[in-house]
Design a protein around this motif. Structure first.
Motif, PDB file in Angstrom:
ATOM      1  N   THR A 114      18.367  56.951  59.084  1.00 22.54           N
ATOM      2  CA  THR A 114      17.929  58.431  57.994  1.00 22.54           C
ATOM      3  C   THR A 114      16.223  59.259  58.124  1.00 22.54           C
ATOM      4  O   THR A 114      16.114  59.427  58.997  1.00 22.54           O
ATOM      5  CB  THR A 114      17.397  57.425  56.947  1.00 22.54           C
ATOM      6  N   THR A 115      16.939  60.357  57.371  1.00 24.80           N
ATOM      7  CA  THR A 115      16.221  61.233  57.979  1.00 24.80           C
ATOM      8  C   THR A 115      15.947  62.627  56.293  1.00 24.80           C
ATOM      9  O   THR A 115      17.518  62.099  55.779  1.00 24.80           O
ATOM     10  CB  THR A 115      17.191  62.245  58.634  1.00 24.80           C
ATOM     11  N   LYS A 150      28.169  45.864  64.503  1.00 29.70           N
ATOM     12  CA  LYS A 150      26.189  45.844  64.915  1.00 29.70           C
ATOM     13  C   LYS A 150      25.944  46.740  64.269  1.00 29.70           C
ATOM     14  O   LYS A 150      25.866  47.689  65.123  1.00 29.70           O
ATOM     15  CB  LYS A 150      26.375  45.005  66.046  1.00 29.70           C
ATOM     16  N   PHE A 151      25.658  46.951  63.255  1.00 25.90           N
ATOM     17  CA  PHE A 151      24.080  47.959  63.465  1.00 25.90           C
ATOM     18  C   PHE A 151      23.184  48.016  62.564  1.00 25.90           C
ATOM     19  O   PHE A 151      22.738  47.653  62.471  1.00 25.90           O
ATOM     20  CB  PHE A 151      25.054  47.720  61.489  1.00 25.90           C
ATOM     21  N   THR A 152      22.825  49.394  62.895  1.00 22.16           N
ATOM     22  CA  THR A 152      21.004  49.488  63.591  1.00 22.16           C
ATOM     23  C   THR A 152      20.654  50.931  62.457  1.00 22.16           C
ATOM     24  O   THR A 152      21.472  52.030  62.900  1.00 22.16           O
ATOM     25  CB  THR A 152      20.311  49.439  64.957  1.00 22.16           C
ATOM     26  N   MET A 153      20.012  50.521  62.096  1.00 25.24           N
ATOM     27  CA  MET A 153      19.390  51.750  61.089  1.00 25.24           C
ATOM     28  C   MET A 153      17.793  51.655  60.811  1.00 25.24           C
ATOM     29  O   MET A 153      16.832  51.231  60.681  1.00 25.24           O
ATOM     30  CB  MET A 153      19.697  51.989  59.472  1.00 25.24           C
ATOM     31  N   SER A 154      17.063  53.278  61.528  1.00 28.81           N
ATOM     32  CA  SER A 154      15.315  53.330  61.204  1.00 28.81           C
ATOM     33  C   SER A 154      15.400  54.397  60.610  1.00 28.81           C
ATOM     34  O   SER A 154      16.419  55.270  60.376  1.00 28.81           O
ATOM     35  CB  SER A 154      15.058  53.794  62.795  1.00 28.81           C
ATOM     36  N   ASN A 155      14.668  53.671  59.754  1.00 27.51           N
ATOM     37  CA  ASN A 155      13.853  54.993  58.144  1.00 27.51           C
ATOM     38  C   ASN A 155      13.175  55.982  59.312  1.00 27.51           C
ATOM     39  O   ASN A 155      11.937  55.319  59.838  1.00 27.51           O
ATOM     40  CB  ASN A 155      13.038  54.069  56.942  1.00 27.51           C
ATOM     41  N   ARG A 156      13.469  56.546  59.303  1.00 26.04           N
ATOM     42  CA  ARG A 156      12.735  58.361  59.758  1.00 26.04           C
ATOM     43  C   ARG A 156      12.772  58.990  58.838  1.00 26.04           C
ATOM     44  O   ARG A 156      12.145  60.676  59.029  1.00 26.04           O
ATOM     45  CB  ARG A 156      13.769  58.710  61.178  1.00 26.04           C
ATOM     46  N   ALA A 169       9.272  63.710  50.116  1.00 29.82           N
ATOM     47  CA  ALA A 169       8.992  63.092  50.598  1.00 29.82           C
ATOM     48  C   ALA A 169       9.192  61.221  50.964  1.00 29.82           C
ATOM     49  O   ALA A 169      10.298  61.737  50.396  1.00 29.82           O
ATOM     50  CB  ALA A 169       6.952  62.387  49.455  1.00 29.82           C
ATOM     51  N   PRO A 170       8.554  61.414  52.555  1.00 31.47           N
ATOM     52  CA  PRO A 170       9.143  60.124  52.731  1.00 31.47           C
ATOM     53  C   PRO A 170       8.864  58.481  51.884  1.00 31.47           C
ATOM     54  O   PRO A 170       8.101  58.545  50.671  1.00 31.47           O
ATOM     55  CB  PRO A 170       8.255  59.061  53.844  1.00 31.47           C
ATOM     56  N   MET A 171      10.311  57.597  51.728  1.00 28.11           N
ATOM     57  CA  MET A 171      10.957  57.215  50.878  1.00 28.11           C
ATOM     58  C   MET A 171      11.097  55.818  51.878  1.00 28.11           C
ATOM     59  O   MET A 171      11.565  56.151  52.477  1.00 28.11           O
ATOM     60  CB  MET A 171      10.791  57.120  50.064  1.00 28.11           C
ATOM     61  N   MET A 172      11.688  55.088  50.905  1.00 26.81           N
ATOM     62  CA  MET A 172      12.363  53.410  51.332  1.00 26.81           C
ATOM     63  C   MET A 172      14.016  54.208  51.337  1.00 26.81           C
ATOM     64  O   MET A 172      14.651  55.142  50.627  1.00 26.81           O
ATOM     65  CB  MET A 172      12.454  52.494  49.909  1.00 26.81           C
ATOM     66  N   HIS A 173      14.951  53.198  52.193  1.00 26.10           N
ATOM     67  CA  HIS A 173      16.251  53.993  51.996  1.00 26.10           C
ATOM     68  C   HIS A 173      16.923  52.300  52.613  1.00 26.10           C
ATOM     69  O   HIS A 173      16.139  51.024  52.640  1.00 26.10           O
ATOM     70  CB  HIS A 173      16.584  54.713  53.084  1.00 26.10           C
TER      71      HIS A 173
END
Length: 527
Positions: A114-115, A150-156, A169-173
């Motif tokens: 996520t961006t 097989k899923f991977t996600m970093s909150n960026r 602003a950064p936030m939860m996703h």
């Protein structure tokens, strides 16, 4: 003392019913054979024994057999490890409308980080968006029934991204796959900036599925750009062969100028308008993330080819009536499942998060217009072209809300162009010739800014006192309505008209239309 039995799961009940079905089939077969034997079947007396398949052969394969489905998934894993590589990765991903072929492996590893970034949703309209994989919509995922995802996600969302920097602003996703059958509390949990979540699941049903952020408020996350399409093919593939495959995702943007008056490269920054969002009043309705983007970059095809479109309306709130001008959908598979088939359809009605596969033949050379037949949506940008060797001519393109060529870059002129195309194209053109009202190309040369401002502000007053306004009414017989335009909106119209007069050439020279009979003021035209 009798003990209460443990309730059976759905799969256990299905297995018990299946065993009973097989037992009944076997018993029926035995009775038939006994009856045949008693009648002397097969003994040469002319009697013919009925063909009795075995129970296994008699049972038609169930493509949705619960015993063949996989509901077992390991728990999701959340770590504080931040990914620093590409925002999107995986052979199963397609960027853009032209779909990659299905990859053969039974395991599809995909990454969609996520961006927060700034995107251009219309010429000169910069929007503060949230993304999966750094694009809006997110990449298309393509797989088949039985594949393991097989899923991977970093909150960026707290990182500056290449090019324009993020402003929100950064936030939860989080990630919600409509194609998955998993525990939402485990797999779809929200993660903080800097965290990474990984989980896996097996695809059990074919279809065209939505994926989106499921973090509250979901409405804002989807409207900010956090959505995409997953295509799940049947195990045996589709029953038809096609020449072209494309993905078309429809969505809505709800925008307003940033109250802080921020600018990006000289352009006004737009942010999410929560009031419009809750009123279901979008400023743009688009295909593949951009206002008229598929007009600027049409899809290719040739006469005689069969085209397959994977269509998804992600909403978040409005309905789509998808249509391709000039052909008929030979097959429509609702939600992208070939078992849900319709033939010979003119439009496909798609609610929010609904998908479909439509197939059709390109009958002859031409430009085939893809459009939301809710024309209020089309006027906001839900228009595209399939270029099959022809060019739009005459009034047809405008009838389907395709704008005149050329685009301004000045923010006010951009807004004026969008307003003109959404409200005026039915009766006016810019360089395309006179229609129900005059061609507006050259209007800033015929009238000064003060006159045009008064005309757009209060045309009913001008028609009482101004000789030029009266002459327009005498010629066109259609009184100009007061549309309640604000001073800022009038400035935007004038900026667009001025830009057009400096940059566009007449495309057609049509004589004035014959005088039309008087009509309601609501149908009146601009100069």
């Amino acid at each position: 003392m009798r003990h209460a039995r443990k309730p059976l799961t759905l799969v256990e009940r299905a297995a018990r019913l299946r065993r009973r079905s097989w037992a009944c089939s076997a018993l029926s077969a035995a009775l038939v054979l006994t009856l045949v034997a008693c009648r002397g079947g097969g003994s040469g007396d002319g009697a013919t024994a009925p063909s009795t398949p075995s129970p296994a052969a008699a049972a038609k394969p169930d493509l949705y057999d619960l015993l063949e489905m996989d509901f077992k998934t390991p728990a999701a894993v959340v770590t504080n490890e931040r990914h620093t590589g590409p925002f999107a990765a995986g052979d199963a991903l397609t960027m853009g409308a032209v779909l990659k072929p299905l990859t053969p492996g039974p395991v599809k590893e995909i990454r969609l980080d996520t961006t927060h970034k700034i995107i251009e949703i219309a010429p000169g309209v910069m929007f503060s968006a949230w993304t999966f994989g750094d694009t809006v919509p997110g990449p298309v995922v393509r797989a088949r029934v039985g594949d393991r995802i097989k899923f991977t996600m970093s909150n960026r969302s707290d990182e500056p991204v290449p090019g324009l920097r993020m402003t929100a602003a950064p936030m939860m996703h989080s990630m919600d796959f409509h194609s998955a059958m998993v525990s939402p509390q485990d797999k779809y949990r929200s993660i903080a900036p800097g965290q990474t979540i990984a989980f896996e699941f097996t695809l059990n049903y074919p279809g065209v599925f939505m994926y989106h952020c499921g973090t509250p408020m979901v409405l804002e996350h989807i409207a900010s750009g956090m959505y995409g399409m997953m295509i799940v093919e049947p195990r045996a593939g589709y029953p038809t062969k096609v020449d072209r495959e494309y993905a078309v995702t429809q969505s809505e943007f709800y925008t307003r100028p940033d109250p802080r008056k921020s600018k990006v490269n000289g352009q006004i920054l737009h942010v999410l308008d929560n009031d419009r969002l809750r009123a279901k009043a979008p400023t743009y309705t688009v295909f593949n993330g951009r206002h008229n983007g598929m007009v600027d970059k049409p899809l290719d095809a040739k006469p005689g080819e069969r085209v397959r479109l994977f269509v998804m309306n992600v909403g978040p709130s409005n309905t789509s009536s998808f249509h391709v001008v000039g052909t008929i959908f030979d097959r429509v598979w609702v939600d992208g499942n070939p078992d849900n088939q319709f033939r010979g359809m003119q439009t496909v009605l798609l609610g929010s998060s609904s998908g479909a596969i439509v197939e059709f033949i390109i009958p002859e050379a031409g430009s085939y217009v893809m459009v939301d037949h809710h024309f209020a949506n089309a006027s906001q940008g839900a228009v595209g072209l399939i270029a099959a060797g022809g060019k739009p001519e005459g009034g047809a393109p405008e009838h389907h809300n395709i704008p005149a060529p050329g685009s301004p870059t000045d923010p006010q002129a951009v807004q004026g162009k969008l307003a003109f195309e959404s409200k005026c194209l039915a009766c006016h053109s810019v360089g395309g010739g006179d229609k129900l009202g005059p061609d507006v190309l050259g209007t800033t040369k015929r009238h000064d800014a003060a006159w045009l401002t008064r005309w757009l502000k209060a045309p009913e007053q001008m028609l009482q006192t101004d000789a030029t306004a009266k002459a327009l009414l005498d010629k066109w017989k259609l009184p100009m309505p007061n549309q309640g335009l604000s001073d800022e909106e009038i400035k935007q119209y004038l900026a667009y008209f001025k830009w057009a007069d400096q940059n566009l050439q007449p495309q057609a020279k049509a004589p004035p239309q014959p005088a039309a009979p008087p009509v309601a003021a609501s149908q009146a035209r601009k100069p």
